[in-house]
Design a protein around this motif. Structure first.
Motif, short mmCIF file in Angstrom:
data_model
loop_
_atom_site.label_atom_id
_atom_site.label_comp_id
_atom_site.label_asym_id
_atom_site.label_seq_id
_atom_site.Cartn_x
_atom_site.Cartn_y
_atom_site.Cartn_z
N GLN A 54 0.83 -1.20 0.00
CA GLN A 54 0.00 0.00 0.00
C GLN A 54 0.87 1.25 0.00
OE1 GLN A 54 -3.56 0.31 -0.02
NE2 GLN A 54 -2.90 2.40 -0.51
N GLY A 55 0.46 2.24 -0.80
CA GLY A 55 1.11 3.55 -0.79
C GLY A 55 0.42 4.48 0.18
N SER A 56 1.20 5.19 0.98
CA SER A 56 0.61 6.12 1.96
C SER A 56 0.01 7.35 1.30
CB SER A 56 1.66 6.53 2.99
OG SER A 56 2.10 5.41 3.72
N ALA A 57 0.44 7.65 0.05
CA ALA A 57 -0.07 8.81 -0.67
C ALA A 57 -1.21 8.44 -1.61
CB ALA A 57 1.06 9.48 -1.45
N ASP A 58 -1.78 7.26 -1.44
CA ASP A 58 -2.87 6.79 -2.29
C ASP A 58 -4.14 7.58 -1.99
OD1 ASP A 58 -4.80 5.30 -3.69
OD2 ASP A 58 -3.78 3.40 -3.29
N ARG A 59 -4.73 8.18 -3.03
CA ARG A 59 -5.98 8.92 -2.88
C ARG A 59 -7.16 8.20 -3.52
NH1 ARG A 59 -3.13 10.35 0.27
NH2 ARG A 59 -2.23 12.42 0.67
N THR A 60 -6.90 7.02 -4.06
CA THR A 60 -7.96 6.21 -4.65
C THR A 60 -8.45 5.15 -3.66
OG1 THR A 60 -7.07 6.54 -6.88
CG2 THR A 60 -8.57 4.69 -6.57
N TRP B 82 3.87 -4.19 3.24
CA TRP B 82 4.83 -3.18 2.79
C TRP B 82 4.09 -1.85 2.63
CZ3 TRP B 82 10.07 -3.98 1.72
CH2 TRP B 82 10.50 -5.30 1.75
N THR B 83 4.65 -0.81 3.23
CA THR B 83 4.08 0.53 3.13
C THR B 83 5.11 1.46 2.50
OG1 THR B 83 2.83 0.10 5.15
CG2 THR B 83 2.92 2.37 4.38
N LEU B 84 4.70 2.14 1.41
CA LEU B 84 5.59 3.06 0.71
C LEU B 84 5.09 4.48 0.94
CD1 LEU B 84 5.68 0.21 -0.82
CD2 LEU B 84 6.71 1.51 -2.70
N ALA B 85 5.92 5.30 1.59
CA ALA B 85 5.46 6.61 2.06
C ALA B 85 5.01 7.52 0.94
CB ALA B 85 6.58 7.26 2.87
#
Length: 324
Positions: A225-231, A280-283
């Motif tokens: 997951q991306g932390s900057a995900d807006r979807t 896994w988290t990608l900032a």
């Protein structure tokens, strides 16, 4: 009076009726994505594509790759690096593809009761796997599924519905099993994870969709997951972690929590047989599938994002395919 032999009066044998049968699909050509049209009843009305590597390893694993909304099967498998990895390691891919008639944005219907839980689209994908496993002589103990976004949510639904079929799975920017049962609720939960959902309810959602009894075996799972995900609300990854660690009977807190690189966090839950769940988290990652173009031999495309880390290589390593 002359008696005629009884055999004179026997009727000639009736000609045997020959039933015309459709010819089977020819073997898929090597190093190409090919469509197979006859793979079962196909209740979900999906299309089936496969990738056959140039040199197929005997009893190789089989990987199912599920694209996200607005993508097609072949392009996603190429851009994400799965075709390059399959080519290097000699294993085939199953590439289900959604059609506009099922969903106008070509999203897998992961939230519709008629398309999950061994029905509809879920059953179509299961039929594709059965055919591919026979065609390629796959190792039935090493079948895996990975998906992005709606494809990730469908991957989770497949893991819940057919846990004995899969050795492992991966959900990238996806949703928990049972998060929604209709399109409006699905959109709502994508943008705002359910704050009221308890861990017990999350676990029950998987068990309700699964033929495995409580305490049974479930596949290992990798969550990205991306932390900057807006979807897709990044909080959905936390719900996925709680859901699948609970399904495996593990504690809520991870056994390890590391930062392999700046902005990159990995948490893992460990059972008796080793790590069973990882997150896994990608900032800085927005909505998409993270790749490293050099490692993956892929390139950025629609919702495939250059992130300096190869999700494909890491997921394969977690499954035991390659060095990760």
């Amino acid at each position: 009076m002359v008696r005629l032999q009884a055999s004179v009066f026997k009727l000639p044998p009736r000609p045997r009726r020959v039933v015309a049968r459709p010819l089977a699909d020819p073997p898929p050509p090597a190093d190409r994505v090919t469509e197979l049209r006859r793979f079962g009843s196909n209740p979900g009305a999906l299309r089936m594509f496969v990738y056959a590597p140039p040199q197929l390893v005997e009893a190789a694993p089989l990987v199912v790759v599920l694209h996200g909304c607005g993508q097609d099967a072949a392009s996603f498998a190429t851009h994400s690096g799965w075709i390059a990895l399959a080519r290097r390691q000699g294993f085939p891919l199953v590439l289900p593809e959604q059609v506009h008639a099922n969903h106008r944005n070509r999203c897998f219907n992961w939230y519709r009761p008629g398309d999950v839980g061994q029905a509809g689209e879920s059953l179509s994908i299961r039929q594709m796997i059965a055919l591919a496993a026979r065609r390629f002589g796959s190792d039935r103990r090493r079948i895996f599924v990975v998906g992005l976004s709606a494809g990730g949510a469908m991957a989770g639904a497949m893991l819940a519905a057919y846990p004995a079929l899969f050795a492992g799975g991966a959900i990238v920017a996806g949703m928990p099993v049972g998060a929604a049962s209709g399109s409006l609720m699905a959109l709502h939960r994508m943008h705002r994870a359910d704050p009221l959902g308890s861990r017990a309810a999350l676990i029950n959602a998987v068990q309700a969709a699964s033929p495995v009894r409580k305490g049974g075996r479930f596949p290992r799972i990798s969550i990205w997951q991306g932390s900057a995900d807006r979807t897709v609300d990044p909080a959905n990854a936390e719900l996925l972690a709680a859901q699948w660690s609970g399904v495996h009977g593990l504690e809520l807190l991870p056994a390890s929590d590391t930062e392999p690189a700046p902005g990159l966090r990995r948490r893992a839950w460990r059972g008796r047989s080793g790590e069973r769940v990882e997150v896994w988290t990608l900032a800085e990652l927005a909505h998409g599938y993270p790749i490293d173009p050099v490692v993956d031999e892929g390139r950025p495309g629609p919702w495939v994002v250059e992130a300096g880390v190869s999700a494909t290589r890491r997921i394969a390593g977690f499954w035991g395919l390659g060095d990760g």
